[in-house]
Design an enzyme around this catalytic site. Structure first.
Site, mmCIF file in Angstrom:
data_model
loop_
_atom_site.group_PDB
_atom_site.id
_atom_site.type_symbol
_atom_site.label_atom_id
_atom_site.label_comp_id
_atom_site.label_asym_id
_atom_site.label_seq_id
_atom_site.Cartn_x
_atom_site.Cartn_y
_atom_site.Cartn_z
ATOM 1 N N LYS A 210 39.353 -47.104 57.919
ATOM 2 C CA LYS A 210 38.401 -48.410 58.283
ATOM 3 C C LYS A 210 37.064 -48.495 58.041
ATOM 4 O O LYS A 210 36.375 -48.799 57.650
ATOM 5 C CB LYS A 210 38.851 -49.165 59.528
ATOM 6 C CG LYS A 210 40.641 -49.275 60.419
ATOM 7 C CD LYS A 210 40.370 -49.798 61.352
ATOM 8 C CE LYS A 210 40.038 -48.855 62.289
ATOM 9 N NZ LYS A 210 40.502 -48.159 62.653
ATOM 10 N N ARG B 191 40.790 -54.488 69.694
ATOM 11 C CA ARG B 191 42.331 -53.313 69.696
ATOM 12 C C ARG B 191 43.784 -53.435 70.572
ATOM 13 O O ARG B 191 44.287 -53.005 71.126
ATOM 14 C CB ARG B 191 41.512 -51.804 70.332
ATOM 15 C CG ARG B 191 41.365 -50.948 68.824
ATOM 16 C CD ARG B 191 40.204 -49.624 70.048
ATOM 17 N NE ARG B 191 40.899 -48.010 69.422
ATOM 18 C CZ ARG B 191 39.858 -47.904 68.597
ATOM 19 N NH1 ARG B 191 38.818 -48.828 67.641
ATOM 20 N NH2 ARG B 191 40.141 -46.991 68.173
ATOM 21 N N ARG C 79 38.660 -35.063 58.546
ATOM 22 C CA ARG C 79 37.221 -35.699 58.595
ATOM 23 C C ARG C 79 36.119 -35.066 58.758
ATOM 24 O O ARG C 79 36.533 -33.761 60.485
ATOM 25 C CB ARG C 79 37.960 -36.597 59.203
ATOM 26 C CG ARG C 79 36.134 -37.426 59.645
ATOM 27 C CD ARG C 79 37.213 -38.841 59.789
ATOM 28 N NE ARG C 79 37.717 -39.014 61.777
ATOM 29 C CZ ARG C 79 38.073 -40.454 61.077
ATOM 30 N NH1 ARG C 79 37.601 -41.566 60.922
ATOM 31 N NH2 ARG C 79 37.701 -40.370 62.724
ATOM 32 N N ARG D 234 34.272 -34.567 64.889
ATOM 33 C CA ARG D 234 34.529 -35.122 65.772
ATOM 34 C C ARG D 234 34.851 -34.535 66.899
ATOM 35 O O ARG D 234 36.383 -33.859 66.496
ATOM 36 C CB ARG D 234 34.572 -37.037 65.754
ATOM 37 C CG ARG D 234 33.915 -37.453 65.425
ATOM 38 C CD ARG D 234 34.223 -38.886 64.768
ATOM 39 N NE ARG D 234 35.569 -39.460 65.977
ATOM 40 C CZ ARG D 234 35.626 -40.842 65.575
ATOM 41 N NH1 ARG D 234 35.514 -41.543 64.463
ATOM 42 N NH2 ARG D 234 36.713 -41.549 66.176
ATOM 43 N N ARG E 214 45.515 -40.930 69.924
ATOM 44 C CA ARG E 214 45.104 -41.909 69.667
ATOM 45 C C ARG E 214 46.373 -42.966 68.822
ATOM 46 O O ARG E 214 46.070 -43.948 69.247
ATOM 47 C CB ARG E 214 43.864 -41.865 68.716
ATOM 48 C CG ARG E 214 42.017 -41.600 69.697
ATOM 49 C CD ARG E 214 41.553 -40.463 68.815
ATOM 50 N NE ARG E 214 41.292 -41.445 67.853
ATOM 51 C CZ ARG E 214 40.966 -39.877 66.587
ATOM 52 N NH1 ARG E 214 40.424 -39.232 66.215
ATOM 53 N NH2 ARG E 214 39.730 -41.248 65.447
HETATM 54 P P1 ADP Z 1 39.336 -44.791 65.504
HETATM 55 O O1 ADP Z 1 39.276 -46.384 64.955
HETATM 56 O O2 ADP Z 1 39.514 -43.247 65.046
HETATM 57 O O3 ADP Z 1 40.213 -43.833 66.701
HETATM 58 P P2 ADP Z 1 36.963 -45.074 66.324
HETATM 59 O O4 ADP Z 1 35.399 -44.462 66.842
HETATM 60 O O5 ADP Z 1 37.480 -46.495 66.108
HETATM 61 O O6 ADP Z 1 38.077 -43.827 66.152
HETATM 62 O O7 ADP Z 1 37.139 -45.301 68.019
HETATM 63 C C1 ADP Z 1 36.821 -43.763 69.236
HETATM 64 C C2 ADP Z 1 37.159 -44.547 70.700
HETATM 65 O O8 ADP Z 1 35.859 -45.342 70.489
HETATM 66 C C3 ADP Z 1 38.722 -44.642 70.242
HETATM 67 O O9 ADP Z 1 39.500 -43.574 70.821
HETATM 68 C C4 ADP Z 1 38.361 -45.096 72.128
HETATM 69 O O10 ADP Z 1 38.312 -44.550 73.567
HETATM 70 C C5 ADP Z 1 37.399 -45.971 72.055
HETATM 71 N N1 ADP Z 1 37.232 -46.939 71.166
HETATM 72 C C6 ADP Z 1 36.335 -47.580 70.223
HETATM 73 N N2 ADP Z 1 36.303 -48.909 70.021
HETATM 74 C C7 ADP Z 1 36.895 -49.446 70.442
HETATM 75 C C8 ADP Z 1 38.044 -51.043 71.428
HETATM 76 N N3 ADP Z 1 37.946 -52.270 71.259
HETATM 77 N N4 ADP Z 1 38.202 -51.095 72.257
HETATM 78 C C9 ADP Z 1 38.489 -49.593 73.643
HETATM 79 N N5 ADP Z 1 37.934 -48.304 73.190
HETATM 80 C C10 ADP Z 1 37.732 -48.268 71.376
#
Ligand code: ADP
Length: 240
Positions: free
Chosen positions: A30, A105, A143, A176, A187
């Site tokens: 993404k 999400r 990554r 990360r 996750r």
């Molecule tokens: P990825 O999609 O690779 O898991 P992100 O950078 O999008 O990584 O998100 C990292 C973390 O940030 C998630 O594991 C969560 O803890 C938090 N997070 C991000 N976006 C949301 C969301 N829309 N709702 C709840 N938690 C979120």
């Protein structure tokens, strides 16, 4: 409802507004695709993960639950996320459109966004990047990100020219915290339980959902496919 302000008016009146929701599990690409779309379409990339990390880094986000959830791979509370995203979408640069990455999400977030878009009369397109889990684990553990400019690399599929250093600015590439394998599993579980149902919700409630196979293809190929879905008459090459 109160009267419409400038930004809201222009949102309503623009004919070619690109409201793109990039949907997919962690590691589906993404972030990579959103960065390319942002360049090609000239609209902001709104990544909730990046926004949360920025807020933690800058000290804006002091709520310990937010930090703890992020570090363990669990989701941050819906009301926190809805408030952050709604504020961001109301900023001037999002008036021509936006690319959402990592939001919504959960079903509650999807409903919140759905109501906001409906109020603004914006119809979004949901692009689902479908990827096999074995590919995802390999991608995420490899990554790396440049802390200075945010460019993403992968030790296997997209290595930097000089190992460990950013091609653009020489920044020392980082992994990360939540890309360690145990956190990745957490996750992916959160994705299956809380996020995958959002896709079914989008489909069942009549939103436009497009499927893209992002498993084996190189990022360029995936990008062309996404771009064709968003701008069927245009070619990505001419935008750089
Ligand atoms: P990825 O999609 O690779 O898991 P992100 O950078 O999008 O990584 O998100 C990292 C973390 O940030 C998630 O594991 C969560 O803890 C938090 N997070 C991000 N976006 C949301 C969301 N829309 N709702 C709840 N938690 C979120």
């Amino acid at each position: 409802m109160t009267g419409l302000r400038g930004t809201e008016l222009s949102l309503v009146s623009l004919q070619r507004l690109h409201a793109v929701v990039l949907f997919g599990s962690p590691g589906s690409g993404k972030g990579t695709q959103a960065k390319r779309l942002t360049q090609a379409l000239g609209i902001p990339h709104i990544s909730t993960g990046d926004m949360l990390r920025d807020r933690i880094r800058s000290g804006t986000e002091k709520v310990s639950a937010v930090v703890a959830n992020m570090q363990s791979g669990a989701l941050v509370a819906d009301d926190v996320m809805n408030a952050i995203v709604q504020k961001r979408l109301s900023e001037a640069d999002a008036a021509r459109g936006f690319i959402l990455d990592g939001y919504p999400r959960t079903l509650e977030q999807a409903e919140h966004l759905g109501m906001w878009l409906q109020r603004k009369r914006i119809s979004e397109v949901v692009i689902h990047l479908a990827v096999d889990y074995n590919v995802i684990i390999a991608r995420l553990t490899g990554r790396r990100v440049c802390p200075l400019c945010g460019t993403l690399y992968n030790t296997v599929s997209q290595p930097a020219k000089v190992d460990g250093l950013c091609d653009r600015d020489g920044g020392k590439l980082l992994m990360r915290d939540d890309d360690r394998e145990s956190v990745i599993r957490e996750r992916l579980e959160a994705y299956e339980k809380q996020t995958r149902p959002v896709l079914e919700y989008f489909k069942a409630s009549g939103h436009r959902v497009e499927e893209v196979d992002a498993s084996q293809a190189p990022p360029d190929y995936v990008f062309k496919e996404i771009f064709q879905l968003i701008e069927p008459d245009d070619r990505p090459g001419i935008h750089g």
